[in-house]
Enzyme design. Structure first.
Site, PDB file in Angstrom:
ATOM      1  N   CYS A 103       7.283  20.866 -20.897  1.00 49.21           N
ATOM      2  CA  CYS A 103       8.121  21.943 -20.382  1.00 49.21           C
ATOM      3  C   CYS A 103       7.453  23.271 -20.699  1.00 49.21           C
ATOM      4  O   CYS A 103       6.900  23.437 -21.792  1.00 49.21           O
ATOM      5  CB  CYS A 103       9.495  21.868 -21.047  1.00 49.21           C
ATOM      6  SG  CYS A 103      10.604  23.200 -20.569  1.00 49.21           S
ATOM      7  N   HIS A 146      15.130  17.323 -14.794  1.00 49.79           N
ATOM      8  CA  HIS A 146      14.620  18.194 -15.853  1.00 49.79           C
ATOM      9  C   HIS A 146      15.056  19.646 -15.617  1.00 49.79           C
ATOM     10  O   HIS A 146      15.565  20.308 -16.525  1.00 49.79           O
ATOM     11  CB  HIS A 146      13.089  18.072 -15.902  1.00 49.79           C
ATOM     12  CG  HIS A 146      12.429  18.941 -16.921  1.00 49.79           C
ATOM     13  ND1 HIS A 146      11.705  18.438 -17.977  1.00 49.79           N
ATOM     14  CD2 HIS A 146      12.360  20.289 -17.045  1.00 49.79           C
ATOM     15  CE1 HIS A 146      11.231  19.431 -18.714  1.00 49.79           C
ATOM     16  NE2 HIS A 146      11.620  20.575 -18.164  1.00 49.79           N
ATOM     17  N   GLU A 147      14.890  20.137 -14.384  1.00 52.12           N
ATOM     18  CA  GLU A 147      15.209  21.545 -14.098  1.00 52.12           C
ATOM     19  C   GLU A 147      16.718  21.790 -14.124  1.00 52.12           C
ATOM     20  O   GLU A 147      17.165  22.821 -14.616  1.00 52.12           O
ATOM     21  CB  GLU A 147      14.614  21.981 -12.750  1.00 52.12           C
ATOM     22  CG  GLU A 147      13.098  21.881 -12.640  1.00 52.12           C
ATOM     23  CD  GLU A 147      12.344  22.470 -13.813  1.00 52.12           C
ATOM     24  OE1 GLU A 147      12.817  23.469 -14.402  1.00 52.12           O
ATOM     25  OE2 GLU A 147      11.292  21.923 -14.171  1.00 52.12           O
ATOM     26  N   HIS A 150      18.090  22.424 -17.536  1.00 54.46           N
ATOM     27  CA  HIS A 150      17.915  23.791 -18.042  1.00 54.46           C
ATOM     28  C   HIS A 150      19.141  24.657 -17.707  1.00 54.46           C
ATOM     29  O   HIS A 150      19.503  25.542 -18.475  1.00 54.46           O
ATOM     30  CB  HIS A 150      16.682  24.450 -17.410  1.00 54.46           C
ATOM     31  CG  HIS A 150      15.384  24.094 -18.069  1.00 54.46           C
ATOM     32  ND1 HIS A 150      15.111  24.381 -19.385  1.00 54.46           N
ATOM     33  CD2 HIS A 150      14.263  23.489 -17.582  1.00 54.46           C
ATOM     34  CE1 HIS A 150      13.879  23.971 -19.676  1.00 54.46           C
ATOM     35  NE2 HIS A 150      13.341  23.418 -18.601  1.00 54.46           N
TER      36      HIS A 150
HETATM   37 NI    NI Z   1      11.371  22.660 -18.487  1.00 57.64          NI
END
Ligand code: NI
Length: 178
Positions: A103, A146-147, A150
């Site tokens: 990341c 993953h995004e 966030h």
């Molecule tokens: Ni990331």
């Protein structure tokens, strides 16, 4: 413009991002700067909170890469294909798969294997405000998970064991001292 990317353990990475109500010029400019930053850092995705904007917007481009048998990501020379996704919502299906991730907000290019779902259905808006619906698997499915994490203040290292996390934290402290 290349934007500074917040680095773990910055607490701002833990904030929950708010939905985008209106796609303004400011949002369009942020999207363009996020893409520029992502390409500059050689990432395949970036979420707005990583650059200090706590709104639900992510950018992704998985086109220039492919996954090798060992699970590494390599350049395949394909032209870029940027995606900007606003207010993305995922639903998950398929098996749980192992995903090796890093990341741009996790220092020292730290990578670890974390569990993800094999397939996702995505609903989002484009930068023009048009609805986007798609089914994804493979690297796109992983990258979307993953995004989107966030946007809820979650990092991939939240999925690793306490032991691994402590080892990683210790390696960061050593670096700061050196
Ligand atoms: Ni990331």
């Amino acid at each position: 413009m290349i934007l500074p990317v917040l680095q773990y353990p910055d607490e701002r990475l833990r904030r929950k991002s708010q939905p985008v109500d209106e796609i303004t010029d400011e949002i369009r400019e942020l999207a363009s700067n996020m893409l520029e930053t992502m390409y500059d850092e050689e990432g395949i995705g970036l979420a707005a909170p990583q650059v200090g904007h706590f709104i639900r917007m992510i950018v992704i481009d998985i086109s220039p890469c492919y996954e090798t048998e060992e699970g590494n990501v390599e350049d395949n020379g394909e032209p870029p294909m940027p995606m900007v996704l606003i207010n993305p919502e995922l639903s998950f299906s398929g098996a749980t798969v192992k995903s090796e991730e890093g990341c741009l907000s996790v220092p020292n290019s730290y990578r670890a294997t974390v569990p993800r779902r094999e397939k996702v259905s995505l609903k989002a808006l484009s930068l023009d405000g048009d609805p986007i619906e798609l089914e994804a698997d493979g690297m796109l499915a992983i990258c979307l998970q993953h995004e989107c994490d966030h946007l809820d203040g979650k990092l991939f290292i939240d999925y690793i064991s306490r032991l691994k996390l402590n080892l990683y934290k210790a390696s960061l402290r050593k670096l700061v001292k050196a």
